[in-house]
Design a protein around this motif. Structure first.
Motif, PDB file in Angstrom:
ATOM      1  N   ARG A 288       0.835  -1.199   0.000  1.00  0.00           N
ATOM      2  CA  ARG A 288       0.000   0.000   0.000  1.00  0.00           C
ATOM      3  C   ARG A 288       0.875   1.256   0.000  1.00  0.00           C
ATOM      4  N   GLN A 289       1.909   1.231   0.822  1.00  0.00           N
ATOM      5  CA  GLN A 289       2.810   2.376   0.930  1.00  0.00           C
ATOM      6  C   GLN A 289       3.503   2.659  -0.411  1.00  0.00           C
ATOM      7  N   LYS A 290       3.903   1.606  -1.117  1.00  0.00           N
ATOM      8  CA  LYS A 290       4.560   1.771  -2.418  1.00  0.00           C
ATOM      9  C   LYS A 290       3.588   2.376  -3.436  1.00  0.00           C
ATOM     10  N   TYR A 291       2.331   1.906  -3.420  1.00  0.00           N
ATOM     11  CA  TYR A 291       1.319   2.495  -4.306  1.00  0.00           C
ATOM     12  C   TYR A 291       1.166   3.989  -4.037  1.00  0.00           C
ATOM     13  N   LEU A 292       1.036   4.355  -2.756  1.00  0.00           N
ATOM     14  CA  LEU A 292       0.878   5.768  -2.397  1.00  0.00           C
ATOM     15  C   LEU A 292       2.072   6.585  -2.883  1.00  0.00           C
ATOM     16  N   GLN A 293       3.256   6.052  -2.680  1.00  0.00           N
ATOM     17  CA  GLN A 293       4.468   6.731  -3.107  1.00  0.00           C
ATOM     18  C   GLN A 293       4.464   6.947  -4.624  1.00  0.00           C
ATOM     19  N   LEU A 294       4.163   5.886  -5.365  1.00  0.00           N
ATOM     20  CA  LEU A 294       4.163   5.985  -6.830  1.00  0.00           C
ATOM     21  C   LEU A 294       3.086   6.942  -7.342  1.00  0.00           C
ATOM     22  N   ILE A 295       1.924   6.927  -6.708  1.00  0.00           N
ATOM     23  CA  ILE A 295       0.840   7.824  -7.123  1.00  0.00           C
ATOM     24  C   ILE A 295       1.252   9.278  -6.937  1.00  0.00           C
TER      25      ILE A 295
ATOM     26  N   LYS B 280      -5.062   8.323   0.817  1.00  0.00           N
ATOM     27  CA  LYS B 280      -4.881   7.606   2.084  1.00  0.00           C
ATOM     28  C   LYS B 280      -6.070   6.717   2.425  1.00  0.00           C
ATOM     29  N   THR B 281      -7.239   7.074   1.936  1.00  0.00           N
ATOM     30  CA  THR B 281      -8.448   6.310   2.283  1.00  0.00           C
ATOM     31  C   THR B 281      -8.738   5.180   1.293  1.00  0.00           C
ATOM     32  N   LEU B 282      -7.910   5.035   0.281  1.00  0.00           N
ATOM     33  CA  LEU B 282      -8.162   4.025  -0.752  1.00  0.00           C
ATOM     34  C   LEU B 282      -7.619   2.664  -0.349  1.00  0.00           C
ATOM     35  N   ASN B 283      -8.292   1.620  -0.832  1.00  0.00           N
ATOM     36  CA  ASN B 283      -7.774   0.276  -0.603  1.00  0.00           C
ATOM     37  C   ASN B 283      -6.793  -0.065  -1.734  1.00  0.00           C
ATOM     38  N   ILE B 284      -6.177  -1.221  -1.647  1.00  0.00           N
ATOM     39  CA  ILE B 284      -5.148  -1.615  -2.627  1.00  0.00           C
ATOM     40  C   ILE B 284      -5.704  -1.630  -4.050  1.00  0.00           C
TER      41      ILE B 284
END
Length: 140
Positions: free
Chosen positions: A3-10, A38-42
């Motif tokens: 999840r953290q990697k997705y947030l970073q890439l976004i 932050k409120t999104l799921n994977i």
């Protein structure tokens, strides 16, 4: 992917595509119904990342490190000291596992390769002090 990697890439993609805050939040709302990543799921994070990729964002591969960890002079010094102490009979086990155990006990790091420069210096000094103590006790 985490999840953290997705947030970073976004967030990197939004910067790369030069999306202002309002446009970025509109994109999120249009795709997921929410305005904060932050409120999104994977699944939703993957959906947003795919949409950003469709707009032209490309994930750049990380640059490989040019230096091997064993090329660090401090790591080489630690290994040389450890081997010399094993050759002199000060250390019973010359293995890398035994060295890692010593490093863990002294610094909290699981491996000598993960030491930062001050920690590596600390380990070197501890090994030198150990050598001196043994040399003094055998010369008496």
């Amino acid at each position: 992917m985490t999840r953290q990697k997705y947030l970073q890439l976004i967030h990197i993609a939004a910067q790369h595509l030069k999306l202002d805050d309002a446009t970025y939040r509109q994109l999120l709302h249009r795709l997921t119904g929410k305005t904060s990543a932050k409120t999104l799921n994977i699944g939703q994070l993957a959906q947003v990342l795919n949409a950003l990729k469709a707009k032209g964002f490309r994930i750049q591969p990380t640059k490989p490190t040019t230096k091997k960890q064993t090329d660090r002079p401090q790591i080489q010094k630690i290994q040389a000291l450890w081997q010399a102490m094993a050759d002199d009979g000060i250390v019973r086990d010359a293995s890398a596992k035994a060295l890692a155990h010593f490093v863990k006990r002294e610094t909290g790091c699981d491996s000598p390769y993960w030491l930062d420069n001050p920690q590596a210096s600390q380990v070197i000094e501890k090994l030198k002090q150990w050598q001196k103590r043994v040399a003094r006790s055998t010369s008496c």
